[in-house]
Design a protein around this motif. Structure first.
Motif, PDB file in Angstrom:
ATOM      1  N   GLN A 197       1.131   7.447  -6.357  1.00 18.40           N
ATOM      2  CA  GLN A 197       0.003   8.343  -6.616  1.00 18.40           C
ATOM      3  C   GLN A 197       0.395   9.816  -6.533  1.00 18.40           C
ATOM      4  O   GLN A 197      -0.284  10.676  -7.097  1.00 18.40           O
ATOM      5  CB  GLN A 197      -1.130   8.048  -5.628  1.00 18.40           C
ATOM      6  CG  GLN A 197      -1.864   6.745  -5.915  1.00 18.40           C
ATOM      7  CD  GLN A 197      -2.854   6.378  -4.820  1.00 18.40           C
ATOM      8  OE1 GLN A 197      -2.986   7.103  -3.830  1.00 18.40           O
ATOM      9  NE2 GLN A 197      -3.541   5.256  -4.995  1.00 18.40           N
ATOM     10  N   HIS A 198       1.498  10.098  -5.849  1.00 17.97           N
ATOM     11  CA  HIS A 198       1.944  11.492  -5.772  1.00 17.97           C
ATOM     12  C   HIS A 198       2.334  12.029  -7.148  1.00 17.97           C
ATOM     13  O   HIS A 198       2.285  13.247  -7.369  1.00 17.97           O
ATOM     14  CB  HIS A 198       3.127  11.615  -4.807  1.00 17.97           C
ATOM     15  CG  HIS A 198       2.731  11.550  -3.361  1.00 17.97           C
ATOM     16  ND1 HIS A 198       1.848  12.432  -2.790  1.00 17.97           N
ATOM     17  CD2 HIS A 198       3.105  10.695  -2.371  1.00 17.97           C
ATOM     18  CE1 HIS A 198       1.690  12.143  -1.513  1.00 17.97           C
ATOM     19  NE2 HIS A 198       2.439  11.095  -1.228  1.00 17.97           N
ATOM     20  N   GLN A 235       0.817  -1.202   0.000  1.00 20.33           N
ATOM     21  CA  GLN A 235       0.000   0.000   0.000  1.00 20.33           C
ATOM     22  C   GLN A 235       0.858   1.263   0.000  1.00 20.33           C
ATOM     23  O   GLN A 235       0.540   2.249  -0.668  1.00 20.33           O
ATOM     24  CB  GLN A 235      -0.925   0.000   1.230  1.00 20.33           C
ATOM     25  CG  GLN A 235      -1.843   1.216   1.318  1.00 20.33           C
ATOM     26  CD  GLN A 235      -2.817   1.295   0.157  1.00 20.33           C
ATOM     27  OE1 GLN A 235      -3.179   0.270  -0.422  1.00 20.33           O
ATOM     28  NE2 GLN A 235      -3.225   2.510  -0.194  1.00 20.33           N
ATOM     29  N   VAL A 236       1.964   1.221   0.739  1.00 23.91           N
ATOM     30  CA  VAL A 236       2.833   2.399   0.796  1.00 23.91           C
ATOM     31  C   VAL A 236       3.432   2.702  -0.576  1.00 23.91           C
ATOM     32  O   VAL A 236       3.680   3.869  -0.914  1.00 23.91           O
ATOM     33  CB  VAL A 236       3.943   2.201   1.843  1.00 23.91           C
ATOM     34  CG1 VAL A 236       3.368   2.185   3.241  1.00 23.91           C
ATOM     35  CG2 VAL A 236       4.744   0.930   1.564  1.00 23.91           C
ATOM     36  N   HIS A 247       1.908   2.121  -3.516  1.00 23.53           N
ATOM     37  CA  HIS A 247       0.853   2.763  -4.305  1.00 23.53           C
ATOM     38  C   HIS A 247       0.654   4.214  -3.874  1.00 23.53           C
ATOM     39  O   HIS A 247       0.441   5.096  -4.721  1.00 23.53           O
ATOM     40  CB  HIS A 247      -0.456   1.983  -4.159  1.00 23.53           C
ATOM     41  CG  HIS A 247      -0.437   0.650  -4.837  1.00 23.53           C
ATOM     42  ND1 HIS A 247      -0.440   0.505  -6.213  1.00 23.53           N
ATOM     43  CD2 HIS A 247      -0.404  -0.612  -4.327  1.00 23.53           C
ATOM     44  CE1 HIS A 247      -0.420  -0.781  -6.521  1.00 23.53           C
ATOM     45  NE2 HIS A 247      -0.396  -1.487  -5.391  1.00 23.53           N
ATOM     46  N   GLU A 248       0.716   4.469  -2.577  1.00 23.10           N
ATOM     47  CA  GLU A 248       0.564   5.842  -2.097  1.00 23.10           C
ATOM     48  C   GLU A 248       1.700   6.730  -2.602  1.00 23.10           C
ATOM     49  O   GLU A 248       1.489   7.899  -2.937  1.00 23.10           O
ATOM     50  CB  GLU A 248       0.519   5.854  -0.571  1.00 23.10           C
ATOM     51  CG  GLU A 248      -0.733   5.196   0.005  1.00 23.10           C
ATOM     52  CD  GLU A 248      -0.707   5.132   1.520  1.00 23.10           C
ATOM     53  OE1 GLU A 248       0.339   5.533   2.108  1.00 23.10           O
ATOM     54  OE2 GLU A 248      -1.697   4.690   2.126  1.00 23.10           O
ATOM     55  N   LEU A 249       2.894   6.154  -2.663  1.00 27.68           N
ATOM     56  CA  LEU A 249       4.036   6.910  -3.182  1.00 27.68           C
ATOM     57  C   LEU A 249       3.850   7.223  -4.661  1.00 27.68           C
ATOM     58  O   LEU A 249       4.042   8.362  -5.099  1.00 27.68           O
ATOM     59  CB  LEU A 249       5.320   6.111  -2.964  1.00 27.68           C
ATOM     60  CG  LEU A 249       6.604   6.710  -3.553  1.00 27.68           C
ATOM     61  CD1 LEU A 249       6.931   8.045  -2.887  1.00 27.68           C
ATOM     62  CD2 LEU A 249       7.769   5.736  -3.406  1.00 27.68           C
ATOM     63  N   ARG A 258      -0.837  13.488  -8.254  1.00 27.94           N
ATOM     64  CA  ARG A 258      -1.459  14.480  -7.372  1.00 27.94           C
ATOM     65  C   ARG A 258      -0.693  15.799  -7.352  1.00 27.94           C
ATOM     66  O   ARG A 258      -1.295  16.871  -7.386  1.00 27.94           O
ATOM     67  CB  ARG A 258      -1.552  13.925  -5.951  1.00 27.94           C
ATOM     68  CG  ARG A 258      -2.525  12.762  -5.800  1.00 27.94           C
ATOM     69  CD  ARG A 258      -2.479  12.205  -4.388  1.00 27.94           C
ATOM     70  NE  ARG A 258      -3.407  11.095  -4.205  1.00 27.94           N
ATOM     71  CZ  ARG A 258      -3.466  10.347  -3.114  1.00 27.94           C
ATOM     72  NH1 ARG A 258      -2.643  10.590  -2.098  1.00 27.94           N
ATOM     73  NH2 ARG A 258      -4.337   9.350  -3.032  1.00 27.94           N
TER      74      ARG A 258
END
Length: 237
Positions: free
Chosen positions: A165-166, A158-159, A161-163, A169
């Motif tokens: 996604q930046h 998950q970390v 994917h969050e990275l 964003r």
């Protein structure tokens, strides 16, 4: 005198050098360049502001003293009036010279202020360029991180994917209109990875070189082909 030599002067000497170069038609270009050097510019503005305040104070004091002198002269009757009018030309000449100097100082302060704004813009631009380059390097690193996961086929957490996604964003302003553009778009259009990931050598296929068979020699028209020995028939006399 260069910027380093000017910086070594005491304030009084610095002020003399400064005030003798405030008028553009008579200033020394090299000395003015040293005065407006980024290392000397704040000091020049501070000293010249003090000069401006002093001359303004002198003009106010002389005006007050002149008015007091006028009252005293007029109180003495005709003799006092003659004395006041006799000194009027000298006073006006001194007042004009001081006022002209005061105005030149004011214009020089404005000029130094513009120079300071130019320096600030240049420094801000350089800082902005450095920040933009740092952001580019960070975006490239995230993109390479995502590419490694995609190439190796491993499961991302998950970390991760969050990275990634930046990249979709975060935005940076681009173009004359300073429109916000995502980092991923910047990577695909403007920012290039100087060291792209190498392809997996195991996935590469070397091109096969196939030697083509030589084409048969074309027969010359009008020339009969030679017969093979076993095709000849014995001729009888």
């Amino acid at each position: 005198m260069d910027a380093q030599d000017l910086a070594q002067l005491a304030d009084k000497e610095f002020e003399q050098m400064l005030t003798s170069n405030i008028h553009p038609p008579t200033r020394d270009a090299r000395t003015w360049a040293a005065i407006t050097h980024p290392d000397n510019l704040p000091r020049a503005r501070r000293i010249l502001t003090h000069v401006h305040e002093r001359t303004a104070s002198v003009l106010r004091r002389r005006k007050t003293e002149r008015e007091e002198f006028r009252v005293q002269c007029f109180a003495r009757g005709e003799a006092g009036k003659r004395e006041w009018f006799a000194t009027r030309a000298d006073f006006e000449s001194l007042r004009r010279r001081t006022a002209n100097f005061h105005q030149r100082v004011q214009r020089a302060i404005t000029e130094l202020g513009q120079e300071q704004r130019n320096v600030n813009r240049a420094q801000s631009h350089n800082a902005g360029q450095q920040s933009r380059e740092t952001l580019r390097e960070l975006a490239v690193a995230v993109q390479r991180h995502q590419a490694v996961h995609a190439r190796n086929g491993g499961g991302a957490e998950q970390v991760d994917h969050e990275l990634w996604q930046h990249l979709d964003r975060l935005t940076v302003p681009t173009g004359p209109g300073q429109h916000p553009t995502t980092l991923r778009t910047m990577l695909s259009i403007y920012w290039t990875d100087a060291q792209p990931l190498d392809d997996d050598p195991g996935r590469r296929t070397q091109p096969e070189h196939v030697a083509a068979a030589p084409a048969p020699a074309a027969a010359h028209p009008g020339v009969p082909q030679a017969r093979r020995a076993h095709d000849r028939e014995d001729l009888t006399a």
